[in-house]
Design a protein around this motif. Structure first.
Motif, short mmCIF file in Angstrom:
data_model
loop_
_atom_site.label_atom_id
_atom_site.label_comp_id
_atom_site.label_asym_id
_atom_site.label_seq_id
_atom_site.Cartn_x
_atom_site.Cartn_y
_atom_site.Cartn_z
N THR A 61 0.87 -1.16 0.00
CA THR A 61 0.00 0.00 0.00
C THR A 61 0.91 1.22 0.00
OG1 THR A 61 -1.58 -1.19 1.36
CG2 THR A 61 -1.87 1.18 1.21
N GLY A 62 0.99 1.89 -1.13
CA GLY A 62 1.91 3.01 -1.22
C GLY A 62 3.33 2.51 -1.01
N GLY A 63 4.03 3.09 -0.03
CA GLY A 63 5.39 2.66 0.28
C GLY A 63 5.46 1.60 1.35
N ASP A 64 4.30 1.27 1.96
CA ASP A 64 4.27 0.24 3.01
C ASP A 64 4.10 -1.13 2.36
OD1 ASP A 64 4.43 2.24 4.87
OD2 ASP A 64 2.32 2.20 5.40
N THR A 65 5.01 -2.03 2.70
CA THR A 65 5.01 -3.36 2.11
C THR A 65 5.01 -4.40 3.21
OG1 THR A 65 6.25 -2.53 0.22
CG2 THR A 65 6.26 -4.91 0.55
N VAL A 66 4.17 -5.42 3.05
CA VAL A 66 4.14 -6.55 3.98
C VAL A 66 4.50 -7.79 3.18
CG1 VAL A 66 2.79 -7.89 5.61
CG2 VAL A 66 2.33 -5.45 5.35
N ALA A 67 5.54 -8.50 3.64
CA ALA A 67 5.98 -9.76 3.01
C ALA A 67 5.65 -10.90 3.96
CB ALA A 67 7.46 -9.71 2.71
N PHE A 68 4.81 -11.82 3.51
CA PHE A 68 4.45 -12.99 4.30
C PHE A 68 5.33 -14.14 3.85
CE2 PHE A 68 0.63 -10.39 4.00
CZ PHE A 68 0.13 -10.41 5.29
N LEU A 69 6.14 -14.70 4.78
CA LEU A 69 6.98 -15.84 4.46
C LEU A 69 6.36 -17.10 5.03
CD1 LEU A 69 10.57 -14.50 5.26
CD2 LEU A 69 9.35 -14.46 3.09
N ARG A 70 6.51 -18.21 4.33
CA ARG A 70 6.02 -19.50 4.84
C ARG A 70 6.97 -20.59 4.38
NH1 ARG A 70 0.36 -20.56 2.85
NH2 ARG A 70 0.27 -18.35 3.02
N GLY A 71 6.90 -21.71 5.07
CA GLY A 71 7.73 -22.84 4.71
C GLY A 71 8.93 -22.96 5.64
N GLU A 72 9.99 -23.55 5.12
CA GLU A 72 11.21 -23.77 5.89
C GLU A 72 12.27 -22.80 5.40
OE1 GLU A 72 12.30 -27.89 5.58
OE2 GLU A 72 10.48 -28.53 6.62
N LEU A 73 12.61 -21.83 6.23
CA LEU A 73 13.59 -20.81 5.86
C LEU A 73 14.99 -21.36 6.12
CD1 LEU A 73 13.76 -18.00 4.67
CD2 LEU A 73 13.66 -17.06 6.97
N LEU B 52 18.78 -22.86 3.82
CA LEU B 52 19.68 -22.43 2.75
C LEU B 52 19.00 -22.41 1.39
CD1 LEU B 52 22.52 -21.65 1.79
CD2 LEU B 52 23.03 -24.09 1.63
N VAL B 53 18.23 -23.43 1.07
CA VAL B 53 17.59 -23.52 -0.24
C VAL B 53 16.58 -22.39 -0.43
CG1 VAL B 53 16.11 -24.95 -1.71
CG2 VAL B 53 17.95 -25.99 -0.39
N LEU B 54 15.72 -22.18 0.56
CA LEU B 54 14.70 -21.14 0.44
C LEU B 54 15.33 -19.74 0.49
CD1 LEU B 54 11.74 -20.62 0.00
CD2 LEU B 54 11.42 -20.66 2.47
N VAL B 55 16.37 -19.57 1.28
CA VAL B 55 17.05 -18.27 1.35
C VAL B 55 17.60 -17.91 -0.03
CG1 VAL B 55 19.12 -17.12 2.24
CG2 VAL B 55 17.57 -18.27 3.80
N GLN B 56 18.25 -18.85 -0.71
CA GLN B 56 18.77 -18.57 -2.05
C GLN B 56 17.65 -18.23 -3.02
OE1 GLN B 56 21.03 -22.14 -2.81
NE2 GLN B 56 22.90 -21.27 -1.94
N HIS B 57 16.50 -18.85 -2.84
CA HIS B 57 15.35 -18.60 -3.70
C HIS B 57 14.73 -17.22 -3.44
CE1 HIS B 57 11.62 -19.47 -5.88
NE2 HIS B 57 10.96 -19.10 -4.81
N LEU B 58 14.63 -16.84 -2.16
CA LEU B 58 13.93 -15.61 -1.79
C LEU B 58 14.79 -14.36 -1.78
CD1 LEU B 58 11.70 -16.80 1.20
CD2 LEU B 58 11.02 -16.42 -1.18
N ARG B 59 16.10 -14.52 -1.64
CA ARG B 59 16.96 -13.36 -1.45
C ARG B 59 16.80 -12.27 -2.53
NH1 ARG B 59 22.16 -12.93 1.72
NH2 ARG B 59 22.68 -10.77 1.37
N ASP C 299 14.21 -11.46 -4.35
CA ASP C 299 12.92 -10.78 -4.16
C ASP C 299 12.94 -9.91 -2.91
OD1 ASP C 299 11.73 -11.89 -6.44
OD2 ASP C 299 11.11 -13.67 -5.35
N LEU C 300 13.50 -10.43 -1.82
CA LEU C 300 13.55 -9.63 -0.59
C LEU C 300 14.49 -8.44 -0.75
CD1 LEU C 300 13.40 -12.40 2.15
CD2 LEU C 300 11.63 -10.75 1.53
N ASP C 301 15.60 -8.62 -1.46
CA ASP C 301 16.50 -7.49 -1.71
C ASP C 301 15.79 -6.39 -2.49
OD1 ASP C 301 18.71 -8.44 -0.33
OD2 ASP C 301 19.69 -9.28 -2.11
N ALA C 302 14.96 -6.77 -3.46
CA ALA C 302 14.19 -5.79 -4.22
C ALA C 302 13.20 -5.06 -3.32
CB ALA C 302 13.46 -6.47 -5.38
N LEU C 303 12.54 -5.79 -2.42
CA LEU C 303 11.60 -5.15 -1.50
C LEU C 303 12.33 -4.18 -0.58
CD1 LEU C 303 9.33 -8.17 -0.50
CD2 LEU C 303 8.79 -6.30 -2.06
N VAL C 304 13.51 -4.56 -0.11
CA VAL C 304 14.31 -3.69 0.76
C VAL C 304 14.66 -2.40 0.02
CG1 VAL C 304 16.58 -3.46 1.85
CG2 VAL C 304 15.22 -5.51 2.25
#
Length: 150
Positions: A16-28, A30-37, A39-44
């Motif tokens: 909403t505007g500049g406010d962003t909520v990221a919902f994470l699920r699953g097992e965080l 090494l594998v998921l971190v490499q997958h999500l990094r 996208d999360l870097d872009a959100l940051v």
């Protein structure tokens, strides 16, 4: 509120505007971190205020905590607002034990915050018929039984 179109079962983003909520699920891990990094870097980089909701994680290891610490540090470095929503005692304990409380600043969900947005729709769970009962677990008092640490 805008739903950012994604087809990722591990990350759902609402903005909403500049406010962003990221919902994470699953097992965080090494594998998921490499997958999500990426996208999360872009959100940051793009969010004025980033809330990461990890209430739906089923596992988090040191790599996962490292990703969260990276996101928190970069978000604050940009001058943006960071929030981590977590209500799971085992993750909160990991954050305390690794001395990341000051950086991550975990907080419980409150009904007046962005995490009160409707949660992402979960895919229907698949049920597996049980054909026979599992054998009883040995008791920790039995000689030679070692109980795994959880």
């Amino acid at each position: 509120m805008q739903l950012i179109p994604r087809h990722d079962p591990y990350l759902v983003v609402r903005s909403t505007g500049g406010d962003t909520v990221a919902f994470l699920r699953g097992e965080l891990d090494l594998v998921l971190v490499q997958h999500l990094r990426p996208d999360l870097d872009a959100l940051v980089r793009e969010s004025d205020a980033l809330t990461v909701d990890i209430r739906r994680l089923t596992f988090c290891d040191a790599t996962g905590l490292g990703l969260l610490a990276h996101c928190a540090g970069r978000t604050r470095q940009r001058g943006a607002r960071w929030r981590l929503v977590c209500d799971q005692p085992w993750i909160l304990r990991l954050i305390r034990l690794t001395a990341l409380c000051e950086l991550l600043c975990p907080e419980d969900a409150r009904p007046d915050g962005p995490e009160s947005l409707p949660e992402p729709v979960e895919p229907p769970a698949q049920t597996v018929p049980v054909t026979q009962a599992a054998p009883a677990d040995p008791q920790p008092s039995d000689p030679g039984v070692i109980r795994p640490v959880s």
